[in-house]
Structure formats: C-alpha cells, structure tokens
Design an enzyme around this catalytic site. Structure first.
Site, short mmCIF file in Angstrom:
data_model
loop_
_atom_site.label_atom_id
_atom_site.label_comp_id
_atom_site.label_asym_id
_atom_site.label_seq_id
_atom_site.Cartn_x
_atom_site.Cartn_y
_atom_site.Cartn_z
N ARG A 61 19.99 -24.73 -27.82
CA ARG A 61 20.32 -25.13 -26.65
C ARG A 61 22.09 -24.87 -26.52
NH1 ARG A 61 21.16 -31.17 -24.49
NH2 ARG A 61 21.09 -30.78 -22.15
N HIS A 65 24.57 -23.41 -22.97
CA HIS A 65 25.54 -23.93 -22.35
C HIS A 65 26.93 -23.20 -22.73
CE1 HIS A 65 23.91 -28.28 -21.41
NE2 HIS A 65 22.87 -27.52 -21.73
N ASP A 66 27.10 -22.43 -23.77
CA ASP A 66 28.31 -21.87 -23.86
C ASP A 66 28.05 -20.74 -22.79
OD1 ASP A 66 30.45 -20.94 -24.96
OD2 ASP A 66 29.59 -19.37 -26.58
N ASP A 73 31.51 -17.19 -25.27
CA ASP A 73 32.64 -17.05 -25.87
C ASP A 73 33.26 -18.07 -26.64
OD1 ASP A 73 33.37 -19.11 -23.87
OD2 ASP A 73 34.91 -17.95 -22.93
N SER A 75 33.41 -21.25 -25.91
CA SER A 75 34.54 -22.23 -25.09
C SER A 75 33.74 -23.54 -25.28
CB SER A 75 34.48 -21.90 -23.53
OG SER A 75 33.14 -21.59 -23.02
N ASN A 92 27.02 -32.07 -20.39
CA ASN A 92 27.04 -31.91 -22.06
C ASN A 92 26.65 -33.23 -22.74
OD1 ASN A 92 27.55 -29.11 -21.73
ND2 ASN A 92 29.57 -29.36 -21.70
N PRO A 162 21.86 -25.70 -15.33
CA PRO A 162 20.53 -25.92 -14.68
C PRO A 162 20.41 -27.42 -14.70
CG PRO A 162 20.01 -24.91 -16.58
CD PRO A 162 21.33 -24.89 -16.69
N HIS A 192 12.19 -24.71 -24.49
CA HIS A 192 11.75 -26.10 -24.38
C HIS A 192 10.52 -26.21 -25.03
CE1 HIS A 192 14.37 -27.25 -20.46
NE2 HIS A 192 15.03 -27.08 -21.74
N THR A 193 9.98 -25.23 -25.83
CA THR A 193 8.67 -25.35 -26.78
C THR A 193 9.07 -26.04 -28.06
OG1 THR A 193 7.17 -24.22 -27.89
CG2 THR A 193 9.24 -23.13 -27.89
N ASP A 244 7.67 -30.65 -25.98
CA ASP A 244 6.44 -30.07 -26.10
C ASP A 244 5.61 -31.22 -27.05
OD1 ASP A 244 4.02 -28.58 -27.11
OD2 ASP A 244 5.01 -27.00 -27.77
N ASP A 252 6.32 -21.55 -30.05
CA ASP A 252 5.35 -20.81 -29.83
C ASP A 252 5.08 -20.79 -28.18
OD1 ASP A 252 4.63 -23.46 -29.21
OD2 ASP A 252 3.15 -23.74 -30.76
C1 HEM Z 1 15.70 -23.50 -16.76
C2 HEM Z 1 16.37 -24.56 -16.62
C3 HEM Z 1 16.74 -25.50 -17.87
C4 HEM Z 1 17.07 -26.87 -17.68
C5 HEM Z 1 16.91 -27.50 -16.24
C6 HEM Z 1 17.14 -27.47 -18.86
C7 HEM Z 1 17.35 -28.91 -18.96
C8 HEM Z 1 17.40 -29.42 -20.22
C9 HEM Z 1 17.66 -30.73 -20.38
C10 HEM Z 1 17.60 -31.87 -19.57
C11 HEM Z 1 17.29 -30.98 -21.89
C12 HEM Z 1 17.42 -32.39 -22.51
C13 HEM Z 1 18.59 -33.04 -23.06
C14 HEM Z 1 18.69 -34.39 -23.64
O1 HEM Z 1 18.28 -35.26 -22.91
O2 HEM Z 1 18.98 -34.35 -24.61
C15 HEM Z 1 17.18 -29.81 -22.54
C16 HEM Z 1 16.98 -29.62 -23.90
C17 HEM Z 1 16.82 -28.26 -24.47
N1 HEM Z 1 17.05 -27.34 -23.78
FE1 HEM Z 1 17.05 -26.97 -21.99
N2 HEM Z 1 17.29 -26.60 -19.78
C18 HEM Z 1 17.01 -25.44 -19.24
C19 HEM Z 1 16.88 -23.93 -20.03
C20 HEM Z 1 17.13 -23.99 -21.21
C21 HEM Z 1 17.09 -22.63 -21.83
C22 HEM Z 1 17.30 -21.37 -21.16
C23 HEM Z 1 17.56 -22.93 -23.15
C24 HEM Z 1 17.78 -21.98 -24.32
C25 HEM Z 1 17.32 -20.62 -24.34
C26 HEM Z 1 17.35 -24.39 -23.26
C27 HEM Z 1 17.16 -24.91 -24.65
C28 HEM Z 1 17.03 -26.30 -24.61
C29 HEM Z 1 16.58 -26.86 -26.09
C30 HEM Z 1 16.40 -26.27 -27.44
C31 HEM Z 1 16.69 -28.17 -25.80
C32 HEM Z 1 16.65 -29.45 -26.75
C33 HEM Z 1 17.77 -29.73 -27.37
C34 HEM Z 1 17.58 -30.78 -28.76
O3 HEM Z 1 16.37 -31.14 -28.99
O4 HEM Z 1 18.68 -31.23 -28.98
N3 HEM Z 1 17.05 -24.72 -22.25
N4 HEM Z 1 17.22 -28.88 -21.58
C1 LIG Z 2 28.57 -33.55 -28.33
C2 LIG Z 2 29.65 -33.76 -27.26
O1 LIG Z 2 30.79 -33.72 -27.51
N1 LIG Z 2 29.15 -34.52 -26.22
C3 LIG Z 2 30.08 -35.11 -25.25
C4 LIG Z 2 29.69 -34.75 -24.03
O2 LIG Z 2 30.25 -35.50 -22.90
C5 LIG Z 2 30.41 -37.06 -22.97
C6 LIG Z 2 31.47 -37.44 -21.90
O3 LIG Z 2 30.74 -37.04 -20.76
C7 LIG Z 2 30.86 -37.21 -24.42
O4 LIG Z 2 30.96 -38.69 -24.46
C8 LIG Z 2 30.20 -36.62 -25.56
O5 LIG Z 2 30.62 -37.08 -26.73
#
Ligand code: HEM
Ligand SMILES: CC(=O)N[C@H]1CO[C@H](CO)[C@@H](O)[C@@H]1O
Ligand SMILES: *[C@@H]1O[C@H](CO)[C@@H](O)[C@H](O)[C@H]1NC(C)=O
Length: 325
Positions: A61, A65-66, A73, A75, A92, A162, A192-193, A244, A252
C-alpha cells in the site's frame, strides 16, 4: 563546418538524454549488483521478526501512497519533526508502521553493502514487488534508477489519493492523471486481495448509506451481516478487518470473484463490478488468474514510473526517513 554542426547536435542529444535518464532493470548491476537479494532478505527478516502478515500489505500500500503524491520518490517515508510531512496527512492515517519499517530496514541492509548508491524510492519498489511474490502473487522484474525527492508535505496529499467512496469516473480520472488506464486501475485494485481496512472506512455502507437504504443494496446481504458483526456501530476505530474475506493472506484473483458476488469491501471496489465499463474486466479476472496476473504486472510497472526523478534530480537519501540536509 557540417562536421562541427553534426558533433554539436550529437552532443546536444546526448545531454538531453542524460537529463531525462530512463529507468532500467539493471541500473545497479555494477554499483550494487546484489541489491535485490539484499532487499528480499531484509523483507524476510522483517516477517520473521514480526511473525505477522501485516508487513506484506502495509508495504504494498505504501507504494501507491508514495507514487500518487509527488511521484515514486520516497516522499511518503519522510518523518517530519513538525508533523507536516506527507505521511502526516489525514489520508495516511491508517498506513501501517510495519510498511515503513520494512523499507527502513531494507535500506539499512543495502547501505551496509553499497553505501550512498541505492535510492529509498527504488528499495520501496523492490520491496513492494517482493511482498506480492511472498503472498503467492506473480513474480516480475522491476525497473530501477529512481532518485529520492526533496519535498514531502502533508498539504500536497489531499485530492491525490483514491477514496473508498469513489465511483469509476472519479477513479478513472485520478489514475489517468498518473498515466494509468482504466484497465490498470481495475488490475491495481486487485491489491485489495490482501490486507485489512479499518471499520470506519466502510461503515457508511452498513449503517448510513442513504436515509431509505441504510445498508448499501450492492452489498451481498450475508456479507453485510458478517461485516456488521465484525464492525458494530461505533466500534473501536482501531479495529480492522480483512478486505478479501475468503483468502485474506493470499495474493490471488479471489478479490474479483468477491466483487462478482457482491462482496467488495469499499464502494470503490464494488463499483468495478456494477459499472458496465469495468464489469467485463472484473468478470475476466475472476475467471482467469493469468489474465489478472499479467495485467497486474503491467500496471505495477507503470505505477513505478509515475513522476519519477532520475539522473541528477533529487538525491540518494542516506536515511529513508530524513532528507540528507
Ligand atoms: C482504487 C482505489 C483505491 C482505494 C479507494 C483504496 C483505498 C484503501 C483503503 C480505504 C484502505 C484501508 C485503509 C485502512 O483503513 O487501514 C486500503 C487498504 C489497502 N490498499 Fe488500497 N485503495 C485503492 C487502490 C489501491 C492500490 C492501487 C493498491 C496497491 C497497488 C492498494 C493497496 C492496498 C493494500 C495492500 C491495503 C491493505 C493495507 C494493510 O493491510 O495495511 N490499494 N485501500
Ligand atoms: C504511519 C503514520 O505516520 N501515520 C500518520 C498519518 O497521519 C496522522 C495524522 O493525520 C498521524 O497521526 C499518523 O501517525
Ligand atoms: C505521464 O507520461 C508523460 C509522457 O511520457 C510524462 O511526460 C508525464 O510526466 C507522466 N506523468 C506522470 C505523473 O508520471
């Protein structure tokens, strides 16, 4: 006379191409030939140390975000003492610390063997590929040669990532801004798998979708019940659940099968099936893992090219969390 002109033109072309230096797979073949082995080992060490799955989705993820804010980069890795760096932006808030730590540890391991040579941006790209493979996803080669950026500001995040409530048009536009097609967008959503989401990110679909339909009608009813059990109203905001629900730790194509069955966690997931422009791709990926894998690889390589700094732009950070000066 013509000879001089010719030499000048050639020189100008060479200089121009230097300026827009390209990413390439063997970028460190002489300066740090073992970089990919060192990073993989560091990722494995991190997993052995934490004894949880969390570093895997967290690292993947982090790449999104980077790359979507100021380009790929590193950042996102900057820790500002003032709390105003990219990672401090509200968007973030849920980035798991294990992703940051995976990259920092890998950088330390790389520095021990090739000091000052490999960018944090490249290490993140390598590590994000490695975690996909470690979760059972497809293997692929990555392009390298990125430089680390000199800007990391929380104020630059808003509008560039997004949102889970986004519809297909919004996602299309945001990904297009990053040179990613709708097909790339659908394939990358397959990330998101694996991984988890906090209840707060989708609770609107369970309790307050619309006044007449508090539960999002595009949710499979039994899946909605399951989510309500895992995420009761006003649950502790720290609680997170697998995105998932069928194979949460395997990279998968079940994510797409879930969408077909109305079991997408976010609106932004489920709309990929309900929208007629993306539905054929979702159906295809749900039935053909090899189609998903190929599209995911293509899209990941494109994601890794977004807004990159090369040549002598930016710097090679010594410590991924801080600028060199
Ligand atoms: C298409 C639009 C996308 C949206 C709206 C989106 C949004 C989100 C949100 C809201 C979460 C949950 C964060 C949380 O509450 O902890 C999440 C988790 C995640 N996203 Fe996305 N995402 C998108 C695309 C992507 C892409 C392109 C990737 C990577 C190529 C990605 C990888 C992940 C991963 C791996 C997690 C799980 C993080 C964890 O378990 O720590 N996402 N995403
Ligand atoms: C991992 C990380 O640094 N998360 C930060 C994201 O931003 C909030 C403030 O909006 C910080 O409290 C988190 O530590
Ligand atoms: C998109 O691609 C064009 C053409 O290669 C390039 O100039 C532009 O910088 C790219 N945009 C991003 C965000 O990478």
């Amino acid at each position: 006379m013509y000879k001089v002109l010719f030499i000048l033109v050639v020189a100008a072309v060479v200089v121009m191409r230097r300026g827009e230096a390209q990413l390439r797979e063997n970028f460190y073949s002489s300066s740090c030939p073992n970089v990919e082995t060192i990073v993989l080992q560091a990722v494995n060490n991190k997993l052995a140390q934490t004894q949880t799955f969390t570093p895997i989705p967290a690292t993947l993820r982090l790449l999104l975000h980077d790359c979507f804010v100021e380009g790929c980069d590193a950042s996102i890795l900057i820790a500002s003492p003032n709390g105003d760096a990219e990672k401090d932006a509200p968007d973030n808030i849920s980035l798991a610390g294990d992703g940051f730590d995976t990259v920092v540890k890998a950088k330390q391991a790389v520095e021990a063997q090739c000091p000052g040579v490999v960018s944090c941006a490249d290490i993140l790209v390598i590590a994000a590929r490695d975690v996909v493979v470690l979760a059972g996803g497809p293997s692929f080669s990555v392009e390298l040669g990125r430089r680390d950026g000199l800007i990391s500001e929380a104020s630059l995040v808003a509008g560039n990532l997004p949102e889970p409530t986004d519809d297909v048009n919004t996602l299309d536009a945001l990904f297009a801004k990053n040179n990613l097609s709708q097909l790339d967008m659908v394939a990358l959503s397959g990330a998101h798998t694996i991984g988890v989401s906090h209840c707060t990110r989708f609770a609107n679909r369970l309790y307050s979708f619309t006044p007449s339909n508090p539960i999002d009608p595009s949710l499979n009813p039994s899946y909605a019940q399951q989510l309500m059990q895992e995420c009761p109203q006003n649950v502790d905001p720290q609680i997170a659940v697998s995105m998932d629900s069928v194979t949460p730790t395997i990279f998968d194509n079940v994510y797409y099968q879930n969408l077909v069955g109305g079991k997408g966690m976010f609106t932004s997931d489920q709309v990929l099936f309900t929208n007629p422009t993306t539905q054929p791709t979702v159906t295809d990926f749900a039935g053909n893992p090899s189609h998903f894998n190929a599209a995911f690889i293509t899209a990941m390589r494109k994601l890794g090219r977004v807004g990159v700094k090369t040549g002598n732009q930016g710097e090679i950070r010594r410590d991924c969390n801080t600028f060199n000066s």
